[in-house]
Design a protein around this motif. Structure first.
Motif, PDB file in Angstrom:
ATOM      1  N   ASP A   9       7.049  -0.704 -20.777  1.00 22.28           N
ATOM      2  CA  ASP A   9       6.158  -0.403 -19.203  1.00 22.28           C
ATOM      3  C   ASP A   9       7.519  -0.420 -17.937  1.00 22.28           C
ATOM      4  O   ASP A   9       8.066  -1.078 -19.058  1.00 22.28           O
ATOM      5  N   ILE A  10       6.695  -0.814 -17.091  1.00 19.89           N
ATOM      6  CA  ILE A  10       7.555  -1.162 -16.065  1.00 19.89           C
ATOM      7  C   ILE A  10       6.116  -2.118 -15.254  1.00 19.89           C
ATOM      8  O   ILE A  10       4.914  -1.637 -15.083  1.00 19.89           O
ATOM      9  N   VAL A  11       6.867  -3.429 -14.907  1.00 23.49           N
ATOM     10  CA  VAL A  11       5.583  -4.549 -14.504  1.00 23.49           C
ATOM     11  C   VAL A  11       6.136  -3.994 -12.845  1.00 23.49           C
ATOM     12  O   VAL A  11       7.179  -4.897 -13.212  1.00 23.49           O
ATOM     13  N   VAL A  12       5.631  -3.981 -11.796  1.00 19.53           N
ATOM     14  CA  VAL A  12       6.115  -4.496 -10.824  1.00 19.53           C
ATOM     15  C   VAL A  12       5.434  -5.358 -10.468  1.00 19.53           C
ATOM     16  O   VAL A  12       4.584  -5.295 -10.396  1.00 19.53           O
ATOM     17  N   SER A  13       5.948  -6.804  -9.814  1.00 19.86           N
ATOM     18  CA  SER A  13       4.995  -7.693  -9.048  1.00 19.86           C
ATOM     19  C   SER A  13       5.002  -7.937  -7.446  1.00 19.86           C
ATOM     20  O   SER A  13       6.738  -8.158  -7.588  1.00 19.86           O
ATOM     21  N   MET A  14       4.334  -7.485  -7.033  1.00 17.37           N
ATOM     22  CA  MET A  14       4.475  -7.808  -5.700  1.00 17.37           C
ATOM     23  C   MET A  14       3.575  -9.293  -5.082  1.00 17.37           C
ATOM     24  O   MET A  14       2.569  -9.094  -4.171  1.00 17.37           O
ATOM     25  N   VAL A  27      15.564  -3.186 -18.028  1.00 13.76           N
ATOM     26  CA  VAL A  27      15.510  -3.475 -16.400  1.00 13.76           C
ATOM     27  C   VAL A  27      14.834  -4.495 -16.374  1.00 13.76           C
ATOM     28  O   VAL A  27      13.499  -4.094 -15.401  1.00 13.76           O
ATOM     29  N   PHE A  28      15.779  -5.360 -15.264  1.00  9.58           N
ATOM     30  CA  PHE A  28      15.083  -6.470 -14.386  1.00  9.58           C
ATOM     31  C   PHE A  28      15.501  -6.861 -12.985  1.00  9.58           C
ATOM     32  O   PHE A  28      16.495  -7.071 -12.782  1.00  9.58           O
ATOM     33  N   VAL A  29      15.268  -5.198 -12.487  1.00 10.54           N
ATOM     34  CA  VAL A  29      16.327  -5.344 -10.955  1.00 10.54           C
ATOM     35  C   VAL A  29      14.994  -6.085  -9.852  1.00 10.54           C
ATOM     36  O   VAL A  29      13.108  -5.750  -9.771  1.00 10.54           O
ATOM     37  N   ASN A  30      15.580  -6.367  -9.318  1.00 11.31           N
ATOM     38  CA  ASN A  30      14.883  -7.411  -7.943  1.00 11.31           C
ATOM     39  C   ASN A  30      15.830  -7.592  -6.561  1.00 11.31           C
ATOM     40  O   ASN A  30      16.905  -6.197  -6.616  1.00 11.31           O
ATOM     41  N   GLU A  31      15.148  -7.591  -5.476  1.00 11.06           N
ATOM     42  CA  GLU A  31      16.068  -7.660  -4.509  1.00 11.06           C
ATOM     43  C   GLU A  31      15.863  -5.906  -3.676  1.00 11.06           C
ATOM     44  O   GLU A  31      16.994  -5.583  -3.690  1.00 11.06           O
ATOM     45  N   VAL A  32      14.961  -5.064  -3.920  1.00 10.27           N
ATOM     46  CA  VAL A  32      14.875  -3.839  -3.983  1.00 10.27           C
ATOM     47  C   VAL A  32      13.185  -3.905  -2.487  1.00 10.27           C
ATOM     48  O   VAL A  32      12.926  -2.786  -3.012  1.00 10.27           O
ATOM     49  N   GLY A  33      13.895  -4.680  -1.772  1.00 15.53           N
ATOM     50  CA  GLY A  33      12.847  -3.907  -1.007  1.00 15.53           C
ATOM     51  C   GLY A  33      13.514  -3.358   0.359  1.00 15.53           C
ATOM     52  O   GLY A  33      13.892  -2.613  -0.078  1.00 15.53           O
ATOM     53  N   MET A  64       6.850  -2.594   8.329  1.00 16.91           N
ATOM     54  CA  MET A  64       7.437  -3.639   7.492  1.00 16.91           C
ATOM     55  C   MET A  64       7.344  -3.143   6.183  1.00 16.91           C
ATOM     56  O   MET A  64       7.682  -3.266   4.652  1.00 16.91           O
ATOM     57  N   ALA A  65       5.730  -2.983   6.389  1.00 20.26           N
ATOM     58  CA  ALA A  65       4.902  -1.844   4.464  1.00 20.26           C
ATOM     59  C   ALA A  65       5.872  -0.946   3.951  1.00 20.26           C
ATOM     60  O   ALA A  65       5.820  -0.996   2.893  1.00 20.26           O
ATOM     61  N   ARG A  66       5.838  -0.045   5.130  1.00 23.94           N
ATOM     62  CA  ARG A  66       6.855   0.835   4.332  1.00 23.94           C
ATOM     63  C   ARG A  66       7.942   0.935   3.570  1.00 23.94           C
ATOM     64  O   ARG A  66       8.411   1.044   2.520  1.00 23.94           O
ATOM     65  N   LEU A  67       8.776   0.176   4.822  1.00 29.07           N
ATOM     66  CA  LEU A  67      10.379  -0.454   4.534  1.00 29.07           C
ATOM     67  C   LEU A  67      10.421  -1.065   2.468  1.00 29.07           C
ATOM     68  O   LEU A  67      11.249  -0.646   1.877  1.00 29.07           O
ATOM     69  N   VAL A  68       9.624  -2.132   2.817  1.00 34.55           N
ATOM     70  CA  VAL A  68       9.350  -2.922   1.305  1.00 34.55           C
ATOM     71  C   VAL A  68       9.083  -1.827   0.536  1.00 34.55           C
ATOM     72  O   VAL A  68       9.828  -1.383  -0.869  1.00 34.55           O
ATOM     73  N   VAL A  89       0.899  -1.232  -0.220  1.00 33.55           N
ATOM     74  CA  VAL A  89       0.018   0.073   0.075  1.00 33.55           C
ATOM     75  C   VAL A  89       0.917   1.237   0.074  1.00 33.55           C
ATOM     76  O   VAL A  89       0.256   2.432  -0.862  1.00 33.55           O
ATOM     77  N   PRO A  90       1.947   1.568   1.006  1.00 35.52           N
ATOM     78  CA  PRO A  90       2.320   2.637   0.777  1.00 35.52           C
ATOM     79  C   PRO A  90       3.507   3.089  -0.943  1.00 35.52           C
ATOM     80  O   PRO A  90       3.097   4.331  -0.681  1.00 35.52           O
ATOM     81  N   GLY A  91       3.992   1.884  -0.818  1.00 35.08           N
ATOM     82  CA  GLY A  91       4.613   2.227  -2.526  1.00 35.08           C
ATOM     83  C   GLY A  91       3.734   2.788  -3.574  1.00 35.08           C
ATOM     84  O   GLY A  91       3.801   3.241  -4.359  1.00 35.08           O
ATOM     85  N   ILE A  92       2.024   1.603  -3.251  1.00 34.52           N
ATOM     86  CA  ILE A  92       1.452   2.226  -4.554  1.00 34.52           C
ATOM     87  C   ILE A  92       0.605   3.673  -4.345  1.00 34.52           C
ATOM     88  O   ILE A  92       0.775   4.284  -5.361  1.00 34.52           O
ATOM     89  N   ARG A  93       0.789   3.881  -3.065  1.00 34.95           N
ATOM     90  CA  ARG A  93       0.270   5.787  -2.798  1.00 34.95           C
ATOM     91  C   ARG A  93       1.597   6.333  -2.954  1.00 34.95           C
ATOM     92  O   ARG A  93       0.927   7.920  -3.899  1.00 34.95           O
ATOM     93  N   ARG A  94       2.535   5.729  -2.715  1.00 32.63           N
ATOM     94  CA  ARG A  94       3.451   7.001  -3.774  1.00 32.63           C
ATOM     95  C   ARG A  94       3.418   7.604  -4.718  1.00 32.63           C
ATOM     96  O   ARG A  94       4.003   8.808  -5.054  1.00 32.63           O
TER      97      ARG A  94
END
Length: 396
Positions: free
Chosen positions: A70-75, A118-124, A333-337, A18-23
């Motif tokens: 486009d950029i696709v974010v998989s959560m 760009v396939f970026v991972n490990e960014v939580g 946890m949600a904010r930081l991830v 949620v925090p990332g979506i809203r930002r």
């Protein structure tokens, strides 16, 4: 592909998103949120206005909506990332996830580079912010007059989430406990006493660990997690470094190993091919007894430490830590991830990352920019220089 025509597709609107979506919505990108449960998507965007659209998650519709650039974010669960990444290759779209890079994901590197993706991972959080802090620590040490690969080096990195008000169980669950139980069954690898060691039962390697936080030192418990050794080159630690210890692991509140003793016994007796079935009943009981209550705040502590010795004398010793509490608006946890995921999404959107499969950025200027934003969003990094502190004490 012009910036204006790019779209962000965010898959999954669980609480950790949620925090990332809203930002990102607040920044007015063209934003598409895909979620099986539309009530979650509605709740995640409540009160927001902007250029965003909510979609019922559907593979065919999503595939038709994703366009080149486009950029696709998989959560979504980690097991689903590979299929999404392959779809991104097919659609010439960029990919972002907070999960560890699997061998199968790494195998997409050359194809991604050939298409400029760009396939970026490990960014939580972990993995993610721990990488950022580790890169900074190593960079600061390499820039110091004390730097010498022949020195004795002791690196430790731990992260954990737990209730803000400790309970007798020392832990609470935000979602099904089965994932935590299964993770404890996974062996770990680390450097201890200058040797690479395999740890079959992580709970047997638990030790007390003092963390320097803004309010002073606090003692936690820690244990190794996964294969730590593979991250050494990622952090710029070459093979000629004299490493006495290199451990990445999990942090728990003091007393955790005693409170969980019976659980460890159950995990140890579980057969490898029947993990889900045999640990399922325990998971259900833990969920019933120890899940977060509505409105209950969590706490996250992350610490990265590098201690350097020469002839048994400490000559350089620094640590960086985050100690965050949940709020009415979001868990820590949600904010930081998800805020960190949103920063990676923006970086991919703006073309700031090189093509290919990669983890969190190593560029110090990018890292400092991200950490400044994370601090502005409520989660500041605390820096500790033990050598400076010891000199002050000695002078007194």
């Amino acid at each position: 592909m012009s910036v204006e025509s790019k779209k962000i597709h965010w898959l999954g609107a669980g609480l950790a998103s949620v925090p990332g979506i809203r930002r990102l919505i607040a920044k007015d990108y063209e934003f598409h949120l895909w979620e099986q449960d539309l009530s979650k998507a509605t709740a995640a965007t409540k009160g927001l206005s902007g250029n965003f659209t909510l979609h019922q998650a559907d593979k065919k519709a999503m595939a038709e909506a994703i366009a080149p650039g486009d950029i696709v974010v998989s959560m979504l669960p980690a097991s689903m990332h590979l299929a999404i990444a392959r779809l991104c290759l097919e659609k010439c779209a960029h990919f972002v996830s907070s999960s560890y890079i699997s061998p199968e994901m790494a195998a997409l590197d050359e194809d991604a580079k050939q298409k400029g993706l760009v396939f970026v991972n490990e960014v939580g959080l972990d993995p993610g912010i721990d990488h950022l802090l580790s890169h900074l620590l190593v960079e600061e040490y390499k820039a110091s007059p004390q730097f010498d690969p022949a020195n004795e080096h002791d690196y430790q990195s731990y992260c954990g989430g737990f209730p803000a008000i400790a309970n007798d169980f020392t832990y609470k669950f935000s979602w099904s406990p089965l994932g935590v139980l299964k993770a404890l069954k996974n062996p770990a690898k680390a450097i201890v006493n200058s040797k690479v060691v395999d740890i079959a039962k992580p709970w047997e390697a638990v030790k007390d660990y003092d963390v320097a936080l803004e309010d002073g030192m606090e003692t936690f418990q820690s244990y190794p997690n996964r294969d730590s050794v593979v991250f050494m080159p990622h952090y710029g630690i070459s093979e000629d470094w004299n490493m006495k210890r290199f451990v990445r692991g999990t942090l728990r509140l003091a007393g955790w190993s005693e409170a969980w003793k019976d659980i460890f016994n159950t995990i140890e007796m579980t057969t490898a091919d029947k993990v889900d079935a045999e640990l399922g009943p325990l998971s259900d009981k833990l969920w019933a007894d120890h899940r977060y209550e509505e409105g209950e705040f969590d706490r996250v502590v992350l610490t990265v430490e590098l201690k350097v010795m020469r002839n048994g004398i400490t000559i350089w010793h620094k640590a960086k830590s985050i100690d965050s509490l949940g709020s009415r608006h979001a868990s820590a946890m949600a904010r930081l991830v998800s805020n960190t995921v949103s920063l990676a999404t923006e970086a991919a959107y703006k073309g700031q990352l090189k093509p290919g499969v990669q983890a969190a950025p190593a560029n110090p200027s990018v890292i400092r920019e991200w950490l400044e934003t994370i601090a502005e969003l409520g989660d500041a990094v605390h820096h500790t220089d033990y050598c400076v502190q010891s000199r002050i004490i000695a002078a007194e």
